[in-house]
Design a protein around this motif. Sequence first.
Motif, mmCIF file in Angstrom:
data_model
loop_
_atom_site.group_PDB
_atom_site.id
_atom_site.type_symbol
_atom_site.label_atom_id
_atom_site.label_comp_id
_atom_site.label_asym_id
_atom_site.label_seq_id
_atom_site.Cartn_x
_atom_site.Cartn_y
_atom_site.Cartn_z
ATOM 1 N N MET A 1 40.152 26.330 9.367
ATOM 2 C CA MET A 1 39.492 26.853 10.800
ATOM 3 C C MET A 1 40.162 24.956 11.293
ATOM 4 O O MET A 1 38.664 24.613 11.680
ATOM 5 N N ALA A 2 41.549 25.192 12.483
ATOM 6 C CA ALA A 2 40.818 24.040 13.476
ATOM 7 C C ALA A 2 39.647 24.214 14.772
ATOM 8 O O ALA A 2 39.993 25.699 15.172
ATOM 9 N N VAL A 3 39.273 23.402 15.234
ATOM 10 C CA VAL A 3 37.911 23.495 16.392
ATOM 11 C C VAL A 3 38.448 22.370 17.726
ATOM 12 O O VAL A 3 39.208 21.229 17.379
ATOM 13 N N ARG A 4 39.554 23.331 18.357
ATOM 14 C CA ARG A 4 39.338 23.038 19.678
ATOM 15 C C ARG A 4 38.318 22.937 20.869
ATOM 16 O O ARG A 4 38.367 23.142 20.832
ATOM 17 N N ALA A 5 38.497 22.209 22.430
ATOM 18 C CA ALA A 5 37.900 22.116 23.257
ATOM 19 C C ALA A 5 38.619 21.944 24.364
ATOM 20 O O ALA A 5 40.052 21.735 24.113
ATOM 21 N N VAL A 6 38.112 22.843 25.703
ATOM 22 C CA VAL A 6 39.064 22.731 26.760
ATOM 23 C C VAL A 6 38.020 22.513 27.771
ATOM 24 O O VAL A 6 37.328 22.379 27.648
ATOM 25 N N ARG A 7 38.647 21.932 28.730
ATOM 26 C CA ARG A 7 36.706 21.681 29.109
ATOM 27 C C ARG A 7 38.054 21.594 31.457
ATOM 28 O O ARG A 7 39.322 22.217 31.545
ATOM 29 N N GLY A 8 37.451 21.978 32.039
ATOM 30 C CA GLY A 8 37.696 21.860 33.943
ATOM 31 C C GLY A 8 35.888 21.681 34.089
ATOM 32 O O GLY A 8 35.143 21.980 33.813
ATOM 33 N N ALA A 9 36.559 21.633 36.015
ATOM 34 C CA ALA A 9 35.732 21.030 36.490
ATOM 35 C C ALA A 9 35.453 22.110 38.315
ATOM 36 O O ALA A 9 36.819 21.775 38.715
ATOM 37 N N VAL A 10 34.969 22.214 39.195
ATOM 38 C CA VAL A 10 35.390 22.584 39.946
ATOM 39 C C VAL A 10 33.968 22.174 41.630
ATOM 40 O O VAL A 10 32.753 21.964 40.714
ATOM 41 N N GLN A 11 33.715 21.688 42.049
ATOM 42 C CA GLN A 11 33.450 21.830 43.410
ATOM 43 C C GLN A 11 32.847 22.570 44.224
ATOM 44 O O GLN A 11 33.568 23.289 44.667
ATOM 45 N N LEU A 12 32.043 22.409 44.225
ATOM 46 C CA LEU A 12 31.465 23.209 45.091
ATOM 47 C C LEU A 12 31.049 23.249 46.077
ATOM 48 O O LEU A 12 31.046 21.799 46.623
ATOM 49 N N GLU A 13 30.972 24.765 47.602
ATOM 50 C CA GLU A 13 30.744 23.973 49.068
ATOM 51 C C GLU A 13 29.338 23.750 49.579
ATOM 52 O O GLU A 13 29.079 22.633 50.171
ATOM 53 N N ARG A 14 28.828 24.071 48.722
ATOM 54 C CA ARG A 14 26.879 24.385 48.532
ATOM 55 C C ARG A 14 26.282 24.648 47.354
ATOM 56 O O ARG A 14 27.382 25.443 47.130
ATOM 57 N N ASP A 15 25.138 24.187 47.804
ATOM 58 C CA ASP A 15 24.182 24.444 46.466
ATOM 59 C C ASP A 15 23.334 25.832 46.811
ATOM 60 O O ASP A 15 22.565 26.455 47.221
ATOM 61 N N GLU A 16 24.623 27.493 46.561
ATOM 62 C CA GLU A 16 23.665 27.972 46.579
ATOM 63 C C GLU A 16 24.087 29.150 45.166
ATOM 64 O O GLU A 16 25.688 29.420 45.222
ATOM 65 N N ALA A 17 22.999 30.553 44.824
ATOM 66 C CA ALA A 17 23.468 30.949 44.262
ATOM 67 C C ALA A 17 24.758 31.418 44.095
ATOM 68 O O ALA A 17 25.224 31.667 42.864
ATOM 69 N N GLY A 18 24.931 31.954 45.152
ATOM 70 C CA GLY A 18 25.931 32.998 44.597
ATOM 71 C C GLY A 18 27.028 32.821 44.849
ATOM 72 O O GLY A 18 28.478 32.743 44.812
ATOM 73 N N HIS A 19 27.250 31.167 45.954
ATOM 74 C CA HIS A 19 28.031 30.453 45.871
ATOM 75 C C HIS A 19 28.688 30.004 44.037
ATOM 76 O O HIS A 19 29.826 30.178 44.177
ATOM 77 N N MET A 20 27.805 29.681 43.517
ATOM 78 C CA MET A 20 28.002 29.005 42.449
ATOM 79 C C MET A 20 28.468 29.427 41.656
ATOM 80 O O MET A 20 29.402 29.579 40.592
ATOM 81 N N HIS A 21 28.027 30.915 41.083
ATOM 82 C CA HIS A 21 28.427 32.160 40.752
ATOM 83 C C HIS A 21 29.722 32.688 40.989
ATOM 84 O O HIS A 21 31.073 32.369 39.822
ATOM 85 N N GLU A 22 30.254 32.625 42.083
ATOM 86 C CA GLU A 22 31.888 32.069 42.401
ATOM 87 C C GLU A 22 32.406 31.931 42.282
ATOM 88 O O GLU A 22 33.684 31.824 41.447
ATOM 89 N N ARG A 23 32.157 30.587 41.987
ATOM 90 C CA ARG A 23 33.214 28.859 42.073
ATOM 91 C C ARG A 23 33.162 28.518 40.235
ATOM 92 O O ARG A 23 34.070 28.407 39.859
ATOM 93 N N VAL A 24 32.286 28.901 39.483
ATOM 94 C CA VAL A 24 32.047 29.238 38.209
ATOM 95 C C VAL A 24 32.813 29.839 37.382
ATOM 96 O O VAL A 24 33.347 29.944 36.620
ATOM 97 N N GLU A 25 32.661 31.347 37.870
ATOM 98 C CA GLU A 25 33.020 32.387 37.366
ATOM 99 C C GLU A 25 35.010 32.202 37.367
ATOM 100 O O GLU A 25 35.899 32.645 36.777
ATOM 101 N N GLU A 26 35.629 31.716 38.944
ATOM 102 C CA GLU A 26 36.947 31.206 38.778
ATOM 103 C C GLU A 26 37.583 30.540 37.917
ATOM 104 O O GLU A 26 38.389 30.719 37.136
ATOM 105 N N LEU A 27 36.418 29.317 37.897
ATOM 106 C CA LEU A 27 37.036 28.329 36.609
ATOM 107 C C LEU A 27 36.545 28.328 35.524
ATOM 108 O O LEU A 27 37.586 28.474 34.637
#
Length: 93
Positions: A1-27
């Motif tokens: 079985m081959a192992v592959r990796a995928v990557r991504g990134a997101v920039q947050l507007e502010r350091d707030e837990a709820g905002h981080m959850h939303e943006r990382v979930e979207e990513l």
Amino acid sequence: MAVRAVRGAVQLERDEAGHMHERVEELLTAVLTRNGLTADDLISIWFTATPDLHSDFPAAAARRIGIADVPLLCAQELDVAGAMPRVVRLLAH
């Protein structure tokens, strides 16, 4: 079985837990959808966050959307002068 990796990134507007959850979930949802993957396809996910993010663990967002049986790891990015602020990156295997 081959192992592959995928990557991504997101920039947050502010350091707030709820905002981080939303943006990382979207990513994470976008990365999985665009690559035709489900949680059952994953071996592990590494998350990194820039040093200016400390309101929560990015991996908490993955748990919130049901990725429960996949090992997750969070780490801090290098603090490089001039780097883009408030960024969460992921590398999924």
